[in-house]
Write a protein that holds these residues in place. Structure first.
Motif, PDB file in Angstrom:
ATOM      1  N   UNK A  17     -15.235 -41.211  84.715  1.00  0.00           N
ATOM      2  CA  UNK A  17     -16.084 -40.969  83.552  1.00  0.00           C
ATOM      3  C   UNK A  17     -17.450 -40.432  83.967  1.00  0.00           C
ATOM      4  N   UNK A  18     -17.987 -40.968  85.067  1.00  0.00           N
ATOM      5  CA  UNK A  18     -19.276 -40.458  85.554  1.00  0.00           C
ATOM      6  C   UNK A  18     -19.142 -39.015  86.030  1.00  0.00           C
ATOM      7  N   UNK A  19     -18.041 -38.707  86.709  1.00  0.00           N
ATOM      8  CA  UNK A  19     -17.831 -37.331  87.169  1.00  0.00           C
ATOM      9  C   UNK A  19     -17.644 -36.375  86.006  1.00  0.00           C
ATOM     10  N   UNK A  20     -17.048 -36.862  84.907  1.00  0.00           N
ATOM     11  CA  UNK A  20     -16.800 -36.003  83.744  1.00  0.00           C
ATOM     12  C   UNK A  20     -18.092 -35.477  83.143  1.00  0.00           C
ATOM     13  N   UNK A  21     -19.184 -36.207  83.322  1.00  0.00           N
ATOM     14  CA  UNK A  21     -20.461 -35.772  82.759  1.00  0.00           C
ATOM     15  C   UNK A  21     -20.968 -34.500  83.424  1.00  0.00           C
ATOM     16  N   UNK A  30     -10.460 -36.289  80.383  1.00  0.00           N
ATOM     17  CA  UNK A  30     -10.299 -36.319  81.836  1.00  0.00           C
ATOM     18  C   UNK A  30      -9.703 -37.654  82.286  1.00  0.00           C
ATOM     19  N   UNK A  31     -10.119 -38.740  81.658  1.00  0.00           N
ATOM     20  CA  UNK A  31      -9.584 -40.051  82.011  1.00  0.00           C
ATOM     21  C   UNK A  31      -8.091 -40.143  81.706  1.00  0.00           C
ATOM     22  N   UNK A  32      -7.683 -39.636  80.549  1.00  0.00           N
ATOM     23  CA  UNK A  32      -6.262 -39.654  80.200  1.00  0.00           C
ATOM     24  C   UNK A  32      -5.462 -38.802  81.176  1.00  0.00           C
ATOM     25  N   UNK A  33      -5.994 -37.624  81.500  1.00  0.00           N
ATOM     26  CA  UNK A  33      -5.281 -36.729  82.416  1.00  0.00           C
ATOM     27  C   UNK A  33      -5.124 -37.357  83.798  1.00  0.00           C
ATOM     28  N   UNK A  34      -6.195 -37.953  84.314  1.00  0.00           N
ATOM     29  CA  UNK A  34      -6.106 -38.598  85.631  1.00  0.00           C
ATOM     30  C   UNK A  34      -5.167 -39.800  85.569  1.00  0.00           C
ATOM     31  N   UNK A  35      -5.219 -40.556  84.461  1.00  0.00           N
ATOM     32  CA  UNK A  35      -4.303 -41.680  84.316  1.00  0.00           C
ATOM     33  C   UNK A  35      -2.851 -41.243  84.339  1.00  0.00           C
ATOM     34  N   UNK A 271     -15.784 -50.215  79.201  1.00  0.00           N
ATOM     35  CA  UNK A 271     -14.626 -50.424  78.335  1.00  0.00           C
ATOM     36  C   UNK A 271     -14.008 -49.099  77.890  1.00  0.00           C
ATOM     37  N   UNK A 272     -14.850 -48.152  77.472  1.00  0.00           N
ATOM     38  CA  UNK A 272     -14.322 -46.854  77.034  1.00  0.00           C
ATOM     39  C   UNK A 272     -13.590 -46.161  78.184  1.00  0.00           C
ATOM     40  N   UNK A 273     -14.171 -46.231  79.374  1.00  0.00           N
ATOM     41  CA  UNK A 273     -13.542 -45.590  80.528  1.00  0.00           C
ATOM     42  C   UNK A 273     -12.192 -46.233  80.822  1.00  0.00           C
ATOM     43  N   UNK A 274     -12.149 -47.565  80.858  1.00  0.00           N
ATOM     44  CA  UNK A 274     -10.901 -48.257  81.171  1.00  0.00           C
ATOM     45  C   UNK A 274      -9.847 -48.027  80.093  1.00  0.00           C
ATOM     46  N   UNK A 275     -10.268 -47.979  78.837  1.00  0.00           N
ATOM     47  CA  UNK A 275      -9.324 -47.817  77.731  1.00  0.00           C
ATOM     48  C   UNK A 275      -8.601 -46.477  77.817  1.00  0.00           C
ATOM     49  N   UNK A 395      -8.417 -32.529  71.336  1.00  0.00           N
ATOM     50  CA  UNK A 395      -9.642 -32.810  72.078  1.00  0.00           C
ATOM     51  C   UNK A 395     -10.136 -31.628  72.886  1.00  0.00           C
ATOM     52  N   UNK A 396      -9.224 -30.883  73.518  1.00  0.00           N
ATOM     53  CA  UNK A 396      -9.636 -29.736  74.320  1.00  0.00           C
ATOM     54  C   UNK A 396     -10.068 -28.555  73.460  1.00  0.00           C
ATOM     55  N   UNK A 397      -9.461 -28.407  72.284  1.00  0.00           N
ATOM     56  CA  UNK A 397      -9.767 -27.237  71.450  1.00  0.00           C
ATOM     57  C   UNK A 397     -10.911 -27.470  70.473  1.00  0.00           C
ATOM     58  N   UNK A 398     -11.297 -28.738  70.263  1.00  0.00           N
ATOM     59  CA  UNK A 398     -12.363 -29.010  69.290  1.00  0.00           C
ATOM     60  C   UNK A 398     -13.700 -28.383  69.680  1.00  0.00           C
ATOM     61  N   UNK A 399     -14.172 -28.531  70.928  1.00  0.00           N
ATOM     62  CA  UNK A 399     -15.459 -27.902  71.268  1.00  0.00           C
ATOM     63  C   UNK A 399     -15.465 -26.382  71.077  1.00  0.00           C
ATOM     64  N   UNK A 400     -14.471 -25.615  71.620  1.00  0.00           N
ATOM     65  CA  UNK A 400     -14.508 -24.170  71.364  1.00  0.00           C
ATOM     66  C   UNK A 400     -14.334 -23.827  69.889  1.00  0.00           C
ATOM     67  N   UNK A 401     -13.586 -24.641  69.148  1.00  0.00           N
ATOM     68  CA  UNK A 401     -13.432 -24.395  67.712  1.00  0.00           C
ATOM     69  C   UNK A 401     -14.771 -24.504  66.998  1.00  0.00           C
ATOM     70  N   UNK A 402     -15.548 -25.507  67.354  1.00  0.00           N
ATOM     71  CA  UNK A 402     -16.855 -25.690  66.726  1.00  0.00           C
ATOM     72  C   UNK A 402     -17.782 -24.535  67.071  1.00  0.00           C
ATOM     73  N   UNK A 403     -17.719 -24.095  68.328  1.00  0.00           N
ATOM     74  CA  UNK A 403     -18.538 -22.929  68.703  1.00  0.00           C
ATOM     75  C   UNK A 403     -18.080 -21.682  67.970  1.00  0.00           C
ATOM     76  N   UNK A 404     -16.765 -21.521  67.795  1.00  0.00           N
ATOM     77  CA  UNK A 404     -16.232 -20.354  67.104  1.00  0.00           C
ATOM     78  C   UNK A 404     -16.651 -20.333  65.637  1.00  0.00           C
ATOM     79  N   UNK A 405     -16.685 -21.500  65.013  1.00  0.00           N
ATOM     80  CA  UNK A 405     -17.057 -21.574  63.603  1.00  0.00           C
ATOM     81  C   UNK A 405     -18.564 -21.416  63.395  1.00  0.00           C
TER      82      UNK A 405
END
Length: 531
Positions: A17-21, A30-35, A271-275, A395-405
């Motif tokens: 989670x710290x590296x994701x920043x 990133x946490x789900x993918x690594x998990x 907790x968020x990281x572990x979840x 989750x991956x498409x939401x940020x570019x979608x917001x920028x596109x809109x």
């Protein structure tokens, strides 16, 4: 009990989670993918989600920290859209997704399909708002998503209990289901209202910061446990108490606020990281129980369910946004929205750990204890694929979608101007109060100390206005930035001297800690976060 897997989970998820920043990828993804990747490594122990741990021990603190960071006034202003999503949409998704699964899977009872519908109905309490904060959504949309995520788990858990009672043969009826839902909702609110005032009284009358922080950590667990004990919604009780405490946090001692903020940031981060890491680590557990549904058939079911889940949210959000505006009263009170806001709200329906925890709580057998729960392993698998699918795809498409809109960004100039005006009014009130106190013989101060108080007050007042000015043409810094940089250099110089004096045994370590804490408070005052 072997604690090593738990330590590895907490340490590894926190590091990721710290590296994701430092990356453009949101930490939950990133946490789900690594998990997922780690779960396939030989020798990695099984991390099974226990609903008796996730729901009463992980959900309350996550809800508490999200609610205290929310705005009661903003949520009240958006009560209609929040209620339509957190209650109306969850019930709608329960029936639509459940009915679709009933039609898709042969021999699946409708009651078991509705259990699955309730399991995947609530969007995650953390993922959507984490992405929303990262990409800078407009405040109204962020408030709606936060409000939905705070309350929808209560609706989903209640709907799940009703559907499960019917599925296992406990004779649930529509009237009984509605009664249970009302008991859970109203009871949760009542428990929250009963607890919030005494807890706040303790927080304001007990001056020991360590005790107050202990009380703060216990509060969400107490609220959840008391509500569940009387068969009310623990989720709603936690949210009601936390909203009240957050709204009245200014009445608490400053030392408590400083410690509490640091403590809860750490708790939420761990907790968020572990979840989210746990979500990815569930893959082996889910696949082992898949049995007859392995292969293409299971993939087809997973894709079909994912599409239904996404489509159902769009089918609810747009009518829920525009149909209320048939009322002239609402049209007069609220500006007409464009299609962009509802689109983002609909696309932000990511599922998370609560859905998986509820799914793992499905019993192995029916009420008679002999027949197995129909298609339980398939329900677990589809819950897992739905959670992973929404987190990754949406989750991956939401940020570019917001920028596109091209949503309008925050007007930082207007916000800074409002902050400066508020600070100016507060400073004038403080100056008047200081003048009143200095005329009292009991508050007499030497002139240099009185001037210092006025200087500090003037600096606070000018700091905000300086941010509205032009940056230094040479350094690119504002006057405020330059002041902070010079203050940090001065404090660093003082700190080095104190350490040298300790090393020379001129002062002891206890005195060093006292002096360093004083500098830390000075630095915190000078470099307080202004975003």
């Amino acid at each position: 009990m072997d604690v090593m897997p738990l330590l590895l989970l907490v340490a590894g998820s926190a590091a990721i989670a710290a590296a994701a920043r430092r990356t453009p990828v949101p930490a939950p993804l990133l946490l789900v993918a690594v998990g997922l990747a780690v779960s396939s490594v030989p020798g990695v122990p099984d991390y099974t989600l226990d609903p008796h741990i996730v729901l009463p021990l992980l959900l309350p603190p996550l809800l508490h920290t999200a609610a205290t960071d929310s705005s009661y006034l903003d949520l009240r202003a958006q009560l209609r859209p929040v209620a339509l999503l957190s209650v109306g949409y969850v019930l709608f998704a329960t029936f639509v997704v459940g009915w679709a699964l009933y039609l898709i899977v042969p021999d699946l009872p409708l009651t078991a399909a509705l259990v699955f519908g309730a399991v995947v109905a609530p969007p995650d309490a953390v993922a959507a708002t984490a992405v929303a904060r990262r990409v800078g959504l407009p405040s109204r949309i962020t408030t709606i998503l936060q409000g939905e995520s705070l309350l929808n788990d209560a609706t989903a858990i209640t709907a799940y209990r009703v559907a499960l009672a019917a599925a296992v043969g406990e004779g649930a009826t529509w009237a009984g289901g509605i009664g249970e839902f009302l008991l859970a909702a109203v009871g949760g609110v009542v428990v929250g209202l009963v607890l919030m005032a005494p807890i706040h009284w303790l927080r304001t009358h007990v001056k020991e910061a360590l005790f107050q922080n202990t009380l703060s950590l216990l509060t969400p667990f107490v609220a959840y446990a008391v509500a569940e004990q009387v068969h009310a919604s623990g989720v709603i009780a936690v949210v009601v108490v936390a909203l009240y405490l957050g709204h009245r946090a200014w009445e608490v001692d400053f030392a408590t606020r400083l410690q509490e903020e640091a403590v809860w940031k750490m708790v939420a981060f761990v907790l968020e990281s572990a979840v989210f890491a746990l979500i990815g680590l569930q893959l082996p557990v889910v696949l082992r129980g898949l049995g007859e549904y392995e292969g293409v058939l299971a993939a087809w079911y997973a894709v079909a369910v994912f599409l239904v889940v996404v489509a159902a949210r769009f089918a609810w959000v747009y009518p829920a946004t525009f149909l209320p505006r048939l009322s002239a009263r609402i049209r007069e009170r609220e500006a007409s929205p464009t299609w962009k806001g509802p689109f983002v709200v609909a696309w932000a329906g990511m599922r998370g750990v609560v859905s998986l925890a509820i799914a793992f709580s499905i019993p192995l057998t029916l009420h008679d204890g002999e027949e197995p729960f129909p298609h339980r392993n398939l329900i677990l698998f589809l819950t897992f694929t739905t959670v992973i699918g929404t987190l990754v795809v949406q989750g991956l498409t939401l940020p570019p979608l917001i920028r596109l809109l091209k949503f309008p960004g925050r007007d930082t100039h207007a916000e800074t101007l409002a902050e400066a005006n508020a600070q100016a009014q507060a400073s004038r009130a403080a100056e008047r109060r200081l003048d009143e106190l200095l005329t009292d013989e009991r508050s007499a101060l030497p002139a240099p100390l009185a001037d210092r108080l006025r200087t500090v007050l003037e600096r606070r007042r000018n700091a905000v206005w300086e941010r509205l000015g032009q940056a230094n043409p040479v350094t690119g810094e504002s006057v405020d930035d330059t002041y902070r940089r010079l203050s940090r250099e001065m404090i660093s110089a003082e700190r080095e001297v104190f350490v040298k004096l300790r090393d020379a045994r001129y002062i002891d370590d206890e005195m060093l800690r006292t002096l360093l804490r004083r500098l830390d408070l000075e630095e915190a005052a000078a470099f307080r976060e202004t975003a």
